[in-house]
Enzyme design. Sequence first.
Site, PDB file in Angstrom:
ATOM      1  N   CYS A   2      31.404  67.561  28.512  1.00 51.69           N
ATOM      2  CA  CYS A   2      31.678  66.596  27.450  1.00 51.69           C
ATOM      3  C   CYS A   2      33.008  65.896  27.741  1.00 51.69           C
ATOM      4  CB  CYS A   2      31.776  67.200  26.059  1.00 51.69           C
ATOM      5  SG  CYS A   2      30.283  68.016  25.518  1.00 51.69           S
ATOM      6  N   ARG A  27      31.377  63.967  33.060  1.00 54.81           N
ATOM      7  CA  ARG A  27      31.506  65.258  32.384  1.00 54.81           C
ATOM      8  C   ARG A  27      30.267  65.614  31.551  1.00 54.81           C
ATOM      9  NH1 ARG A  27      36.684  66.970  32.326  1.00 54.81           N
ATOM     10  NH2 ARG A  27      36.190  68.379  30.635  1.00 54.81           N
ATOM     11  N   TRP A  76      27.514  66.693  26.909  1.00 56.08           N
ATOM     12  CA  TRP A  76      26.628  67.563  27.696  1.00 56.08           C
ATOM     13  C   TRP A  76      26.228  68.675  26.740  1.00 56.08           C
ATOM     14  CZ3 TRP A  76      26.264  72.635  29.392  1.00 56.08           C
ATOM     15  CH2 TRP A  76      25.398  72.854  30.459  1.00 56.08           C
ATOM     16  N   ASN A 102      34.887  69.194  22.704  1.00 56.33           N
ATOM     17  CA  ASN A 102      34.379  69.624  24.012  1.00 56.33           C
ATOM     18  C   ASN A 102      34.580  71.127  24.067  1.00 56.33           C
ATOM     19  OD1 ASN A 102      33.890  70.038  26.755  1.00 56.33           O
ATOM     20  ND2 ASN A 102      35.940  69.364  27.350  1.00 56.33           N
ATOM     21  N   GLY A 103      33.504  71.879  24.316  1.00 56.66           N
ATOM     22  CA  GLY A 103      33.637  73.334  24.384  1.00 56.66           C
ATOM     23  C   GLY A 103      32.564  74.012  23.557  1.00 56.66           C
ATOM     24  N   GLU A 491      24.290  74.427  51.290  1.00 57.70           N
ATOM     25  CA  GLU A 491      24.872  73.232  50.673  1.00 57.70           C
ATOM     26  C   GLU A 491      23.924  72.036  50.810  1.00 57.70           C
ATOM     27  OE1 GLU A 491      27.100  72.613  48.652  1.00 57.70           O
ATOM     28  OE2 GLU A 491      27.691  70.536  48.947  1.00 57.70           O
ATOM     29  N   LYS A 495      22.408  69.933  47.664  1.00 61.85           N
ATOM     30  CA  LYS A 495      22.575  68.480  47.495  1.00 61.85           C
ATOM     31  C   LYS A 495      21.228  67.832  47.211  1.00 61.85           C
ATOM     32  CE  LYS A 495      25.900  68.169  46.938  1.00 61.85           C
ATOM     33  NZ  LYS A 495      26.897  69.194  46.986  1.00 61.85           N
ATOM     34  N   GLU A 498      19.925  68.781  43.605  1.00 55.05           N
ATOM     35  CA  GLU A 498      20.604  68.277  42.418  1.00 55.05           C
ATOM     36  C   GLU A 498      20.473  66.783  42.206  1.00 55.05           C
ATOM     37  OE1 GLU A 498      24.758  69.364  42.329  1.00 55.05           O
ATOM     38  OE2 GLU A 498      24.997  68.918  44.438  1.00 55.05           O
ATOM     39  N   HIS A 514      11.458  86.669  57.435  1.00 53.46           N
ATOM     40  CA  HIS A 514      11.341  87.749  56.452  1.00 53.46           C
ATOM     41  C   HIS A 514      10.782  87.236  55.130  1.00 53.46           C
ATOM     42  CE1 HIS A 514      13.375  90.482  59.160  1.00 53.46           C
ATOM     43  NE2 HIS A 514      14.250  89.519  59.398  1.00 53.46           N
ATOM     44  N   LYS A 613      29.934  67.267  35.757  1.00 49.76           N
ATOM     45  CA  LYS A 613      30.866  67.468  36.866  1.00 49.76           C
ATOM     46  C   LYS A 613      31.701  68.729  36.719  1.00 49.76           C
ATOM     47  CE  LYS A 613      32.777  66.166  40.678  1.00 49.76           C
ATOM     48  NZ  LYS A 613      31.953  66.424  41.865  1.00 49.76           N
TER      49      LYS A 613
HETATM   50  C1  F6R Z   1      27.396  70.694  43.378  1.00 50.18           C
HETATM   51  C2  F6R Z   1      28.467  70.810  42.430  1.00 50.18           C
HETATM   52  C3  F6R Z   1      28.616  72.092  41.674  1.00 50.18           C
HETATM   53  C4  F6R Z   1      30.096  72.502  41.679  1.00 50.18           C
HETATM   54  C5  F6R Z   1      30.294  73.744  40.794  1.00 50.18           C
HETATM   55  C6  F6R Z   1      31.718  74.240  40.854  1.00 50.18           C
HETATM   56  O1  F6R Z   1      27.395  69.464  43.999  1.00 50.18           O
HETATM   57  O2  F6R Z   1      29.214  69.902  42.239  1.00 50.18           O
HETATM   58  O3  F6R Z   1      27.815  73.090  42.205  1.00 50.18           O
HETATM   59  O4  F6R Z   1      30.470  72.763  42.986  1.00 50.18           O
HETATM   60  O5  F6R Z   1      29.957  73.438  39.483  1.00 50.18           O
HETATM   61  O6  F6R Z   1      32.599  73.256  40.417  1.00 50.18           O
HETATM   62  P1  F6R Z   1      34.148  73.336  40.715  1.00 50.18           P
HETATM   63  O7  F6R Z   1      34.321  73.231  42.184  1.00 50.18           O
HETATM   64  O8  F6R Z   1      34.726  72.180  39.985  1.00 50.18           O
HETATM   65  O9  F6R Z   1      34.613  74.659  40.204  1.00 50.18           O
END
Ligand code: F6R
Length: 618
Positions: A2, A27, A76, A102-103, A491, A495, A498, A514, A613
């Site tokens: 948020c 956010r 969010w 927010n929270g 990773e 990507k 998501e 396996h 984010k």
């Molecule tokens: C993936 C992504 C998330 C963050 C995760 C941790 O692209 O952005 O998986 O990596 O939420 O976020 P931080 O690094 O901000 O603690």
Amino acid sequence: MCGITGYIGYREAYPIIINGLKRLEYRGYDSAGVMLYDGKEIQLSKTKGKVSDLEEITNKEPERKKGNIGIGHTRWATHGVPNNVNSHPHISKSGNLVIVHNGIIENYDTLRKELISRGYTFKSDTDSEVLINLIEEVKTQENCKLGQAVQLALNNVIGAYSITVFDKTKPNELVVARLGSPIAIGVGENNKEFFIASDASPFIEYTKDAIYLEDEELAIIKIDKGIKVRKIKDDSMVDTHIQKLKLSLDQIEKGGYDHFMLKEIHEQPKAIIDTYRGRMLPNEGIIRMSGIDNHINKFLNAERIIIVACGTSWHAGLVGEYLIEDKARIPVEVEYASEFRYRNPIITSKDVVIAISQSGETADTLAAIKLAKSKGAFVFGICNVVGSSIARETHAGAYTHAGPEIGVASTKAFTTQITVLALISLKLASKKGEISKSELRTFMQEMQLIPKKIESLLKVDNKVKEIAAVYKEATNCLYLGRGFNFPVALEGALKLKEISYIHAEGYPAAEMKHGPIALIDENMPIFVIATRKGHYEKVVSNIQEIKSRSGKIIAIVTEGDTQVKEIADHVIEIPETVEALTPLLTTIPFQLLSYHIAVMLDKNVDQPRNLAKSVTVE
Ligand code: F6R
């Protein structure tokens, strides 16, 4: 999660709030709302959807945009589905108090029941509507001012929050408070205007002076009178400290790219240079990292290093494990912060914990840090956001200096985190005598070549686009890598998932037989990292196993490779480098691939569904 914005001053508040919300949409973006006070009436506009949907509503009724004081929110969802009613701001029973939050208020259900027994009714399913009514109830019962009512109410709340509250009966002030979720206050010239936001980006063009509230602090902001900050628990006054912001407007704009993600992928050469700048002195054979230098004995005496993180940062942590064990010969464990914090782990004062987080606000990582500290461990942070909660909570740390990452899918955060981890591994290796000066020098020189190599690698974009066009309709994909490149496989899969919503799994290449091998058929694209340095022959055997089951092979190989080229359906070449640094290169084609697939599928690249984010709730 948020985003919150607010303004109080002499300008029209609406454009500041709306543009601010757009910058905070990373956010959370499932609903948006704004409250303006025009001197007479509260104008509340809110809707499910994005800030642009909110604008459509307000554009139809310009009177909704009037006023020099206002608050805004982009959501969010936690409590209550995303719909118009659950959107913020929330208004109290009397219609006088308005909140953006927010929270999560964890004891909201108990509070709600108590308030219902006192005659309150609720329109929404949110914890935030409970909080604003609790503030109203306290204000009525105690017959006190807004600031005091907020303070007393928050003392009855369990959970996390950053809030901004407006009171129609005292329309010259806003009350702001935080616990566990960030909030910044921009201070205009001569205290004539104030900006409130979850981060400084919404007000960067108006002022460079900002106050970041600490946990359990409450600020009362009055025009002309300025800001008074006090502790929520004991009511003591806090000396405010104004920080000069270094953030610039172009850092938070797309700069000609279609999406922030693409911009951030292309920023990686510079971001990596910014990360190692001043820290590597190859000629002297020295790595300088004050956060480590000042606590070197903690690291040298550590029985083990535990890395805690989430998501992409956790993947970088895995690369860190390979780097630190390989170079510095210190045992490393990598833990999901969310598991670590709840599984009663064995931690002692002989452990060093490294917490990795781009945002520096991830709730689980923050909680893991607090747990490790309570057990006596030394905690080192690797964060991107300067002054973030994690940066403040750790004993020492190193910033990645990647610049703002706005696309929800992490790209430059990953490569700069790996850069810091590589520096840490070399620093510790040299202090422990595990690496010679000349080896250290060679490694640093290789590191200095990485940005140029990424630049040349970014030119494979068209080829990646062609591959994306072939596989964009796939429903399942497999990503395989070994050694340093196993985390890159994880990773790469993350990507794709998501931003394209295509199911993908990352695996260590040898694990394929396996289980996942059962998935392979002629429709299954399998992305394999088969670089020359790094178990090449073994990976080639894995590729043969895929081939004999008719899987489609897209391989990342080292320039000049011939063997894999003969077997794979597509190859993408990367420049040669030392094995430990290959993740900085192999990850680039995967970032581009998921980007192009998402664009081709018409997905919202920068704001994928259900994500946000910074994950400030657990
Ligand atoms: C993936 C992504 C998330 C963050 C995760 C941790 O692209 O952005 O998986 O990596 O939420 O976020 P931080 O690094 O901000 O603690």
